[in-house]
Design an enzyme around this catalytic site. Structure first.
Site, PDB file in Angstrom:
ATOM      1  N   CYS A 241      -3.306 109.229  34.825  1.00  0.00           N
ATOM      2  CA  CYS A 241      -2.823 108.564  36.041  1.00  0.00           C
ATOM      3  C   CYS A 241      -1.572 107.745  35.723  1.00  0.00           C
ATOM      4  O   CYS A 241      -1.665 106.628  35.217  1.00  0.00           O
ATOM      5  CB  CYS A 241      -3.932 107.685  36.610  1.00  0.00           C
ATOM      6  SG  CYS A 241      -3.465 106.828  38.125  1.00  0.00           S
TER       7      CYS A 241
ATOM      8  N   CYS B  63      -1.385 104.430  37.527  1.00  0.00           N
ATOM      9  CA  CYS B  63      -2.267 103.386  36.967  1.00  0.00           C
ATOM     10  C   CYS B  63      -1.694 102.812  35.677  1.00  0.00           C
ATOM     11  O   CYS B  63      -1.735 101.610  35.448  1.00  0.00           O
ATOM     12  CB  CYS B  63      -3.648 103.953  36.639  1.00  0.00           C
ATOM     13  SG  CYS B  63      -4.420 104.891  37.952  1.00  0.00           S
ATOM     14  N   ASP B  64      -1.186 103.671  34.799  1.00  0.00           N
ATOM     15  CA  ASP B  64      -0.933 103.244  33.418  1.00  0.00           C
ATOM     16  C   ASP B  64       0.532 103.155  33.003  1.00  0.00           C
ATOM     17  O   ASP B  64       0.813 102.721  31.881  1.00  0.00           O
ATOM     18  CB  ASP B  64      -1.671 104.188  32.449  1.00  0.00           C
ATOM     19  CG  ASP B  64      -3.184 104.073  32.615  1.00  0.00           C
ATOM     20  OD1 ASP B  64      -3.641 103.039  33.119  1.00  0.00           O
ATOM     21  OD2 ASP B  64      -3.907 105.022  32.242  1.00  0.00           O
TER      22      ASP B  64
HETATM   23  P1  NAD Z   1     -15.338 108.620  40.731  1.00  0.00           P
HETATM   24  O1  NAD Z   1     -14.964 109.979  40.276  1.00  0.00           O
HETATM   25  O2  NAD Z   1     -14.928 107.469  39.913  1.00  0.00           O
HETATM   26  O3  NAD Z   1     -16.938 108.536  40.914  1.00  0.00           O
HETATM   27  C1  NAD Z   1     -17.705 109.591  41.399  1.00  0.00           C
HETATM   28  C2  NAD Z   1     -19.085 109.535  40.766  1.00  0.00           C
HETATM   29  O4  NAD Z   1     -19.963 110.363  41.473  1.00  0.00           O
HETATM   30  C3  NAD Z   1     -19.109 109.997  39.314  1.00  0.00           C
HETATM   31  O5  NAD Z   1     -19.856 109.082  38.561  1.00  0.00           O
HETATM   32  C4  NAD Z   1     -19.835 111.335  39.374  1.00  0.00           C
HETATM   33  O6  NAD Z   1     -20.555 111.618  38.194  1.00  0.00           O
HETATM   34  C5  NAD Z   1     -20.774 111.098  40.544  1.00  0.00           C
HETATM   35  N1  NAD Z   1     -21.216 112.331  41.201  1.00  0.00           N
HETATM   36  C6  NAD Z   1     -20.519 113.487  41.399  1.00  0.00           C
HETATM   37  N2  NAD Z   1     -21.283 114.391  42.051  1.00  0.00           N
HETATM   38  C7  NAD Z   1     -22.489 113.798  42.270  1.00  0.00           C
HETATM   39  C8  NAD Z   1     -23.684 114.226  42.908  1.00  0.00           C
HETATM   40  N3  NAD Z   1     -23.823 115.441  43.475  1.00  0.00           N
HETATM   41  N4  NAD Z   1     -24.739 113.368  42.937  1.00  0.00           N
HETATM   42  C9  NAD Z   1     -24.631 112.127  42.391  1.00  0.00           C
HETATM   43  N5  NAD Z   1     -23.516 111.655  41.780  1.00  0.00           N
HETATM   44  C10 NAD Z   1     -22.444 112.492  41.733  1.00  0.00           C
HETATM   45  O7  NAD Z   1     -14.765 108.535  42.211  1.00  0.00           O
HETATM   46  P2  NAD Z   1     -14.432 107.394  43.263  1.00  0.00           P
HETATM   47  O8  NAD Z   1     -15.486 106.345  43.269  1.00  0.00           O
HETATM   48  O9  NAD Z   1     -14.160 108.114  44.514  1.00  0.00           O
HETATM   49  O10 NAD Z   1     -13.022 106.836  42.830  1.00  0.00           O
HETATM   50  C11 NAD Z   1     -12.641 106.155  41.686  1.00  0.00           C
HETATM   51  C12 NAD Z   1     -11.163 105.748  41.793  1.00  0.00           C
HETATM   52  O11 NAD Z   1     -10.757 105.009  40.661  1.00  0.00           O
HETATM   53  C13 NAD Z   1     -10.224 106.909  41.863  1.00  0.00           C
HETATM   54  O12 NAD Z   1      -9.310 106.743  42.904  1.00  0.00           O
HETATM   55  C14 NAD Z   1      -9.514 106.919  40.528  1.00  0.00           C
HETATM   56  O13 NAD Z   1      -8.250 107.504  40.590  1.00  0.00           O
HETATM   57  C15 NAD Z   1      -9.485 105.467  40.240  1.00  0.00           C
HETATM   58  N6  NAD Z   1      -9.283 105.138  38.830  1.00  0.00           N
HETATM   59  C16 NAD Z   1      -8.278 104.271  38.525  1.00  0.00           C
HETATM   60  C17 NAD Z   1      -8.068 103.844  37.228  1.00  0.00           C
HETATM   61  C18 NAD Z   1      -6.984 102.849  36.890  1.00  0.00           C
HETATM   62  O14 NAD Z   1      -6.667 102.673  35.749  1.00  0.00           O
HETATM   63  N7  NAD Z   1      -6.420 102.158  37.835  1.00  0.00           N
HETATM   64  C19 NAD Z   1      -8.874 104.350  36.226  1.00  0.00           C
HETATM   65  C20 NAD Z   1      -9.916 105.234  36.557  1.00  0.00           C
HETATM   66  C21 NAD Z   1     -10.119 105.600  37.888  1.00  0.00           C
END
Ligand code: NAD
Length: 332
Positions: A154, A157-158
């Protein structure tokens, strides 16, 4: 799991594999990332009996190093941010049952039967799907080893972590890669854009803007074969696909911006409309095409191209609001 010791939130969070689901909830939240935690906190604040069912607490944050773009908590270690989310959900008594949701089946009275891979079952008046989407990986040696130690998925982000860096590379040919390279060019001294073809999928206007930057070099028809380093990334082995020649490129970081893989199968299986890219279609209020099912975060068609913790939690809050309204309107 205890909440962060340094945090003002000292509520005990339960992420449990063994625990059973209760027979019925107002809202079942599918997922364990930022969007799901936000939906959990807001659902509980709207007095909805809620539970999270997710594979693990934290989602993509479990792969991140430092997060410096979540407003109000600068330079937070990603694992600490997860603990804060957990502490906040615990404050409202919402549990995360660790399992994978397989199906959300319609009952005659519009409630949903939620079934998991682990054989659990419950019924919900509304469901919020926050299953995220996986960032596509290169699949080369060193990629996992140096994750969060120079390997990032990302740029937005970084990029600021690479202020003053001698050189960084961006891999990809779409808008995320091209816009990411442009952003990085303002932080690092030199940027290499590595793309396996010589034509870009990115909008021409973005490619042109990047070409005008004086410190960006295009390595086209080229692929990364290896990421190497010591305690952090030091360089890449890059292959020129036309000549087959491999060379070493010294970089301090590599940004892999080659797209996302949303779980289209989950959406199809559960009757949720998807966009061309495979994201769950939502309206402004995070309503999916299926009444009583809402979605939030990286799995949705909203704000594709700008995926942040703050956007995920915003969508989680809106989805919870809409779910609560739906439950109240329908069941009082
Ligand atoms: P996510 O991908 O973080 O979380 C989704 C979760 O749902 C995961 O733990 C996955 O294992 C789980 N999952 C998937 N299918 C499933 C199912 N059928 N049943 C149960 N669990 C299931 O997504 P999010 O919460 O939508 O978003 C996280 C945000 O954080 C994103 O926008 C990402 O880009 C952002 N991010 C930012 C940074 C940063 O440095 N700023 C770092 C990491 C992530």
């Amino acid at each position: 799991m205890p909440a962060s010791s340094g945090s003002e939130l000292e509520f005990k969070f339960q992420a449990v594999e063994e625990e059973e689901l209760e027979p019925e909830y107002d809202v079942v939240i599918v997922g364990g990332g930022p969007a799901a935690f936000s939906a959990a906190v807001y659902s509980a604040r709207f007095l909805m009996k809620s539970v999270m069912i997710g594979e693990e607490p934290g989602g993509q944050l479990t792969l991140a190093g430092t997060v410096d773009d979540y407003i109000g908590i600068p330079e937070v270690i990603a694992s600490d941010l997860i603990e804060r989310f957990q502490g906040h959900a615990a404050k409202y008594g919402v549990r995360l049952v660790m399992d994978r949701v397989e199906s959300v089946e319609e009952l005659e009275d519009s409630r949903k039967r939620v079934t998991t891979l682990g054989g659990r079952e419950t019924v919900a008046k509304a469901v919020i799907v926050a299953i995220g989407s996986k960032r596509r990986k290169l699949g080369v040696p060193g990629e996992d080893k140096y994750n969060a130690r120079g390997v990032s998925y990302c740029s937005v982000c970084d990029a600021p972590l690479f202020r003053g860096a001698e050189a960084v590379a961006v891999v990809g040919g779409g808008d995320s890669a091209v816009e990411g390279a442009a952003l990085l060019a303002d932080y690092a001294k030199n940027v290499y854009l590595i793309h396996r073809r010589d034509a870009f999928r990115a909008q021409p206007i973005n490619v042109e803007a990047l070409r005008r930057k004086g410190n960006v070099k295009f390595l086209l028809n080229s692929v990364v074969r290896e990421i190497f380093g010591d305690t952090k990334v030091r360089g890449l082995i890059v292959e020129d696909l036309r000549s087959g020649r491999r060379s070493e490129l010294r970089v301090d970081g590599v940004f892999i911006e080659i797209g996302f893989e949303p779980d289209v199968e989950f959406a199809r299986r559960n009757g949720l409309g998807t966009s061309e890219g495979g994201y769950i279609v939502v309206d402004d209020w995070m309503r999916t095409t299926r009444p009583g099912v809402f979605a939030a975060g990286d799995c949705t068609s909203a704000w594709v191209g700008f995926r942040q913790v703050v956007t995920a939690v915003a969508q989680g809050a809106v989805a919870a609001y809409s779910a609560a309204r739906y439950v109240r309107d329908k069941w009082g």
